[in-house]
Design a protein around this motif. Sequence first.
Motif, PDB file in Angstrom:
ATOM      1  N   LEU A  83       4.449  10.874   1.202  1.00  0.00           N
ATOM      2  CA  LEU A  83       4.875  10.379   2.446  1.00  0.00           C
ATOM      3  C   LEU A  83       3.551   9.564   3.209  1.00  0.00           C
ATOM      4  N   SER A  84       2.233   9.741   2.757  1.00  0.00           N
ATOM      5  CA  SER A  84       1.504   9.097   3.303  1.00  0.00           C
ATOM      6  C   SER A  84       0.692   7.831   2.854  1.00  0.00           C
ATOM      7  N   THR A 156       2.183  15.813   2.207  1.00  0.00           N
ATOM      8  CA  THR A 156       1.601  14.605   2.396  1.00  0.00           C
ATOM      9  C   THR A 156       1.961  14.175   3.824  1.00  0.00           C
ATOM     10  N   MET A 160      -0.012  11.721   6.579  1.00  0.00           N
ATOM     11  CA  MET A 160       0.762  10.826   7.167  1.00  0.00           C
ATOM     12  C   MET A 160       0.433  10.708   8.587  1.00  0.00           C
ATOM     13  N   GLU A 277       6.014   3.689   3.106  1.00  0.00           N
ATOM     14  CA  GLU A 277       6.338   5.087   2.455  1.00  0.00           C
ATOM     15  C   GLU A 277       7.851   5.051   2.140  1.00  0.00           C
TER      16      GLU A 277
END
Lengths: 361, 503
Positions: A83-84, A156, A160, A277
């Motif tokens: 997600l980062s 992640t 993020m 993302e």
Amino acid sequence: MDTNSENKTSFFHRFRKSRLFWPLVALALILIFDAIYAPGFFKIGILDGHLYGNLIDVFNNGAPLILVAIGMTMVIATGGVDLSVGAVIAISAAMGAVLINPAFGNELISNEILTQNVSKTPLPLIVLANLGAGTACGLWNGFLVSRAKIQPMVATLILMVAGRGLAQLITNGQIMTIYYTPYFFFGNGFILGIPVAMYIVAAVLLLAWFLVRKTSIGLFVESVGINDKSTYYSGISEKNVKLLAYTFCGFCAAVAGLILSSYVHSADANNIGSNYELDAILSVVIGGTLMAGGRFSLLASVIGAVVIRTFTITMYTIGVPANALLAAKAVLVLLVILLYSEQSRRLINSLFEGKKERRDA
Amino acid sequence: MAANNHEILRIENISKSFPGVQALQNVNFCLKKGEIHALVGENGAGKSTLIKVMTGVEKPDQGRMLYDGVEMKIKSPQHANNIGISTVYQEVNLCTNLSVAENILLGREPRQFGGKINWKAMNTRAKEIMLGLDVDIDVKAPLATFSTAIQQITAIARALEISSTKVLILDEPTSSLDVRESDLIFQCMRKLRETGVGIIFITHFINQIYEVSDRITVLRNGKLVGTYDTENLPTISLIQKMIGRSLAEYEDMEKAKQDPDKQQVLIETNNLGRSGTVQPTDLTLKTGEVVGMAGLLGSGRTGVAKLIFGVEEPDTGDIRVDNQPVDKHSPHESLLRGIALCPEDRKESGILGDLTIRENIILAMQARMGWFKYLNKKQQYEIAQKYIDMLNISTPSSDQLVKNLSGGNQQKVILARWLATHPKLLILDEPTRGIDVGTKAEIQKLVISLANEGMSCMFISSELEEVMRTSNRIVVMRDQEKVTELPGDTTEHNIMQAIAGAD
């Protein structure tokens, strides 16, 4: 004559079974829509010796997304998610901007210094710092997932959230505009009339393809995604495979950050690469890689990213306002997911089969 | 007994083919009311396909089906359920966090005025049903607190409750149960037989067939071999009918030859242990010998295997391989040292279902060669084909996904994966569980011939007969501890006594 037609059907059959079929169907549907409602979409012209037009924009503006989608494919194939990537884009962009004009301490950079077309750091070093920062971020994610055994989504999520803060720390909270023209090369330059960004995408794709198909990494990534316990029992260090996937994803996001900051001539820690993302994950899903991991196709994800970019540009072309774009995108997501469902696949497959039978009769 | 001759289900001339495979060919089958009918055959004989046809999962290409004397086309599993054909599968598909009563009556809970669940009525009803199966338990307790046998019986109870079942299909209900637990299931089956339910019982355990079944139908390669009365069919001829050859397979089997002069110590463990799984154990393995590990489930057999292979790190003691002390413990390190393990749990830690046979076979070899020395496609196909031929893996091509293979063939693929690395020590943890007699013999023979070539092998199995047939030496484990070592020609009685801990 007979064998010829047989070959054709078997080629068509093979193509229909291939991983690229469905993403291409999605792309074709959007292009058909364009052909009917926005015929100008396909116009390609030459301006100042450069190719331009919507189709070139798809690849040129789409380059960062394609890059992130390539990295994301590797991570999702191991059964994880990153997600980062949006935040990593911001960090990479911030590194570039700050090395052109270092702002140390609390002092803000005056416009006088900022607007000069000079860099405090040699360009190769800037690029290296960009890529290094992103790759380090990926390494961090990989470490959290593989060694600290934190669930990928949570691990992640940390970066993020923290990543944009880090990027602001790097730029001292300023939105840094870049005036150093050589830096614009990556996002705006052309070689032989074709955007530089497209060459970069090709190079990264080639590197990824080499890693995945010419070394055993591709096999290991798939096997980790299918069953990491069996993989571990087979004598593969499943931890290192995961570490590599996240690191590579960080590297891809860093390259995307370089192109994006070069393209928009600035590094805005809060906004650059936002929502990337989600678009990247969507690209991978359109490419047909399961979120659960396992079998994957880089090229299918690239097509997935192209689908999203084509759709976005199409929406702009037919006059959908930018602030309503997200709603339109939601419709795309819904359609894609419906198209990919078992039921509609069966329906479409039976249509093909039916046609063939009729032809046979 | 005249009523018992009433045929509840009759299948005539059923054929079914899948791409490349004729799964069933003109099969006839008939189930009487109130009988337990064993359906047996090797892996791939067509048992599962026949069951799928009966339950509406697959549609037959030809043939017809009579249910209670009326011709019937089963449209779907729901349809089968509604007319009274219920199936209980090997893996229990229930919610273990719910109570037994909830599991039995899920979706059809008795309601009170206002739609609230009448818990009291529900628990009473569940209790009644379970008592009807001769099981007296607290139906309010979560399913997870009960043994697998009780869970199986709950699944049966649920099947009975949903429809007034006339045909009950039990697909390997006892495959993960011990003797006592299996008896519970048998008791329940006999009870149901009395009430007139026709039961189809699928199992790999020959002795269980003789324990409960009235008649036996044997399938082989998708064809019907015949239906026999259990009491008139001796075990030896049953096996002959199943595998289509005599047990000569077993008869010409000789143990690996031992030559003390040439043998060297390969593995030596000293006080090796891990709290909770294995008490400190001393063990020596020599080259070219097969060491059997006997003991009950949970006696520490698997624990020792995991420690030697490096899946788990020991708390105490040490391992020496080729006289070198081992300091890093991981499957990868073991692979480099020439140790291989075919794990007990094939699905969980063995196969990679979505990869092809070829990819599954080269995986460990590739892991040893590292990330950047990649076997090219041609080499991969050659290696895969070599082991497909060597181990007799039945598949149209090495590009087949492993999940589409039968259990026995999956086991062979894992075996191939490790043999491709040319290990010095091969640890086999329950290598023949859930696979047919013919394949069992093949695997045992293979182990012995590899030992004759100098490989060392550790053979873990719950089947004593198998351990005795293959091993040069037998290590007996009890309560996570090594109890004794017996010579390979010891008697079954001796091993049992050692396991039981009697004098």
